[in-house]
Design a protein around this motif. Structure first.
Motif, mmCIF file in Angstrom:
data_model
loop_
_atom_site.group_PDB
_atom_site.id
_atom_site.type_symbol
_atom_site.label_atom_id
_atom_site.label_comp_id
_atom_site.label_asym_id
_atom_site.label_seq_id
_atom_site.Cartn_x
_atom_site.Cartn_y
_atom_site.Cartn_z
ATOM 1 N N ASN A 219 -6.976 66.896 50.446
ATOM 2 C CA ASN A 219 -7.031 68.220 49.815
ATOM 3 C C ASN A 219 -5.661 68.865 49.840
ATOM 4 O O ASN A 219 -4.976 68.836 50.861
ATOM 5 C CB ASN A 219 -7.977 69.160 50.584
ATOM 6 C CG ASN A 219 -9.430 68.786 50.364
ATOM 7 O OD1 ASN A 219 -10.084 68.307 51.271
ATOM 8 N ND2 ASN A 219 -9.904 68.981 49.173
ATOM 9 N N SER B 104 -4.250 67.597 41.514
ATOM 10 C CA SER B 104 -4.610 68.364 40.302
ATOM 11 C C SER B 104 -3.377 68.977 39.663
ATOM 12 O O SER B 104 -3.280 69.061 38.431
ATOM 13 C CB SER B 104 -5.595 69.478 40.654
ATOM 14 O OG SER B 104 -6.752 68.930 41.220
ATOM 15 N N THR B 105 -2.442 69.403 40.498
ATOM 16 C CA THR B 105 -1.215 70.005 39.974
ATOM 17 C C THR B 105 -0.479 69.008 39.077
ATOM 18 O O THR B 105 0.040 69.381 38.018
ATOM 19 C CB THR B 105 -0.308 70.452 41.142
ATOM 20 O OG1 THR B 105 -1.061 71.340 41.968
ATOM 21 C CG2 THR B 105 0.942 71.138 40.639
#
Ligand code: ATP
Ligand code: MG
Lengths: 233, 292
Positions: A37, A42-43
């Motif tokens: 996480n 995602s970035t």
């Protein structure tokens, strides 16, 4: 080379989220990005699809520089991004969601629908249902089906297995394999490292904004470090 | 009979509020902006009609000039004032809208003075009255209701069935996801302003035909009431704006007919406060939770 990411740095205000990452995806591959996480997975996808801008570095898709291209134009180049959390249009029907997926075309043809319905028969049954009333698994299928409506050259999937029961995870990964066998190149982001490495041609391991390991899916699955950190021993 | 004629009266006023409320609601739906300049665009529309009619004596040209003028003005405001604030906090956008509202009122005052001017309402819609039984209905009432309803039907078709309308709904639901579909956000926002101000232009002509006086503050109260109508129906919702518009129009006429005309404006805002207390999402505003 289909996608080439070259030394990108991405910031959220003062937060240095991606610290000089380079990798590439060749035509016909499944490339997995794994990491804990907050590692920056995602970035990276958002930067590739143009929702975020890198401060420095460059991104090329099909030998064209897309670093400064607007997000909606990048989709027209043949790059589809299924974002984390699906982000389907909950108030629109299943059919309308699929139509939006084909927005880059003059209109969604019957053949576009048929191709997606063949892959996801459940969506065909639910065509006129409002997407917000679909189950989590169905929503993921809709998100993937929607992206496929544009017949992308490269499909980027951000945690497609998130929040799904194990049997559905299996099903989603089967679909990923089928898509790949049918010729779609895939960039896959996953926390489920076991599954992601199993299907991957190659994979990269991310930690706090940097790539710390890379190799073929099989190599990484056998690595002691990976086993300890991501595969539960 | 009196009740029926008041009902028709309320429907006329309500349909105007509904047209204006639609512009509020659609813009809010897409960029989360309470566009407080919306009423002032309508005021400017009143002047466009007046000036064009004075110069040409052509009612159709006056109507077209009003609609085109409102659209051009709204799109220009969006480009110059709102677009640069796309990434700014919503409050900056709201303050800008209030600034634009004041700017338009002062500009109108500068150009046309603060004095009220008579609007050539009977030249635009001839004053013909129909007698049906004991009921008399003016052409202007019929035209207002018919034009409004037709506009709303056309809008519903546009938003529900066309590619651009669907893109508008997609952008208003999830801007980022819409971009990932290949939808150009900026042109979709511009399109929304075009639709909203097109309806405002129509509303402007109809409103001025009902209350045939134009002055620089014409849009303030109309804008506020339409805003209340939009909130009442659930801001961001198209059917909500229509329902809210008719509800406010009918309530206002009801209040007037029972001898409380001095209280109608206060009533409208009381409705807003009560609604915000008991059901802040409005009649039609739904909140849907995301499933995992
Ligand atoms: N909008 C934002 N504003 C500020 N910081 C952000 C924002 N989005 C992400 N970050 C930060 O950037 C870093 C990378 O986040 P990112 O969402 O890319 O991680 P991830 O690898 O996708 O994590 P996960 O597996 O939880 O989805 C995190 O430290 C996160 O807190
Ligand atoms: Mg993530």
């Amino acid at each position: 080379m289909m996608l080439k990411v070259d030394d990108i740095h991405v910031y959220y205000g003062n937060i240095h989220a991606i610290k000089g990452i380079s990798f590439d995806v060749n035509e016909g591959e499944i490339v997995s990005l794994i990491g804990a996480n907050g590692a920056g997975k995602s970035t990276i996808l958002k930067t590739i699809s143009g929702l975020l801008r890198p401060k420095t570095g460059s991104i090329a898709f099909m030998d064209q520089d897309i670093t400064k291209l607007d997000a909606h134009k990048i989709v027209h180049q043949g790059l589809a991004h299924v974002p984390e959390g699906r982000r389907i249009f909950l108030k629109m029907t299943v059919k309308e969601n699929l139509e939006m997926g084909a927005f880059t075309k003059p209109e969604a043809t019957k053949q576009d629908f048929d191709t997606v319905f063949e892959r996801f028969p459940r969506l065909k049954e639910r065509q006129s249902q409002v997407a917000g009333t679909l189950s989590g698994g169905e929503q993921q299928m809709l998100a993937m089906g929607r992206a496929l409506m544009s017949a992308p050259k490269l499909l980027m999937l951000d945690e497609p297995s998130m929040g799904l029961a194990p049997i559905l995870v299996e099903q989603i990964f089967d679909i990923i394999k089928t898509l790949h066998d049918a010729g779609t190149t895939i960039l896959l982001v996953e926390q489920n490292a076991g599954m992601a490495l199993e299907v991957a041609s190659r994979a990269y391991v991310l930690e706090t904004g940097s790539i710390i390991l890379q190799g073929t899916g099989a190599e990484l699955a056998d690595s002691e470090d990976i086993k300890k950190a991501y595969l539960g021993g | 009979m009196l009740f029926l004629s008041q009902l028709i009266n309320g429907l006329q006023l309500g349909s105007i509020y509904a047209l204006v409320a639609l512009g509020y609601s659609m813009v809010y739906g897409i960029i989360m902006l309470l566009n407080f300049a919306h009423g002032d665009i309508i005021m400017m529309g009143g002047y466009f009609a007046l000036v064009t009619y004075a110069a040409s004596s052509n009612p159709l040209l006056a109507v077209v000039a009003t609609i085109v003028g409102c659209v051009v003005l709204a799109v220009a405001i969006e480009k110059v004032a709102y677009k640069p604030l796309r990434q700014a906090p919503r409050i900056s956008l709201l303050i800008t809208a209030i600034g634009i509202s004041l700017f338009l009122q002062n500009a109108a005052q500068l150009i046309w003075t603060a004095n009220s001017r008579a609007f050539p309402s009977t030249s635009i819609i001839p004053s013909i009255t129909f007698k049906v039984g004991g009921l008399s209905i003016s052409l202007s009432v019929l035209v207002t209701i018919a034009v409004s309803v037709a506009s709303m039907v056309a809008l519903t078709f546009l938003v529900q069935k066309t590619k651009m309308g669907k893109a508008m709904r997609a952008v208003s639901e999830d801007t980022e996801a819409a971009q990932l579909m290949g939808i150009n956000i900026n042109s979709t926002i511009t399109f929304t302003f075009v639709i909203g101000s097109f309806l405002a232009g129509i509303g402007s002509v109809l409103y001025c035909c009902r209350y045939p006086v134009v002055n620089p503050t014409l849009g303030s109260l109309l804008g506020l009431k339409a805003f209340v109508a939009a909130v009442l129906g659930g801001i961001g919702s198209i059917p909500g704006a229509v329902v809210g518009g008719f509800a406010i129009g009918l309530a206002e006429v009801l209040f007037t007919s029972i001898g409380l005309s001095a209280w109608t404006d206060a009533m409208v805002f009381a409705v807003l406060i009560i609604m915000l207390l008991i059901k802040p999402t409005g009649f039609m505003g739904r909140s849907m939770t995301e499933k995992v």
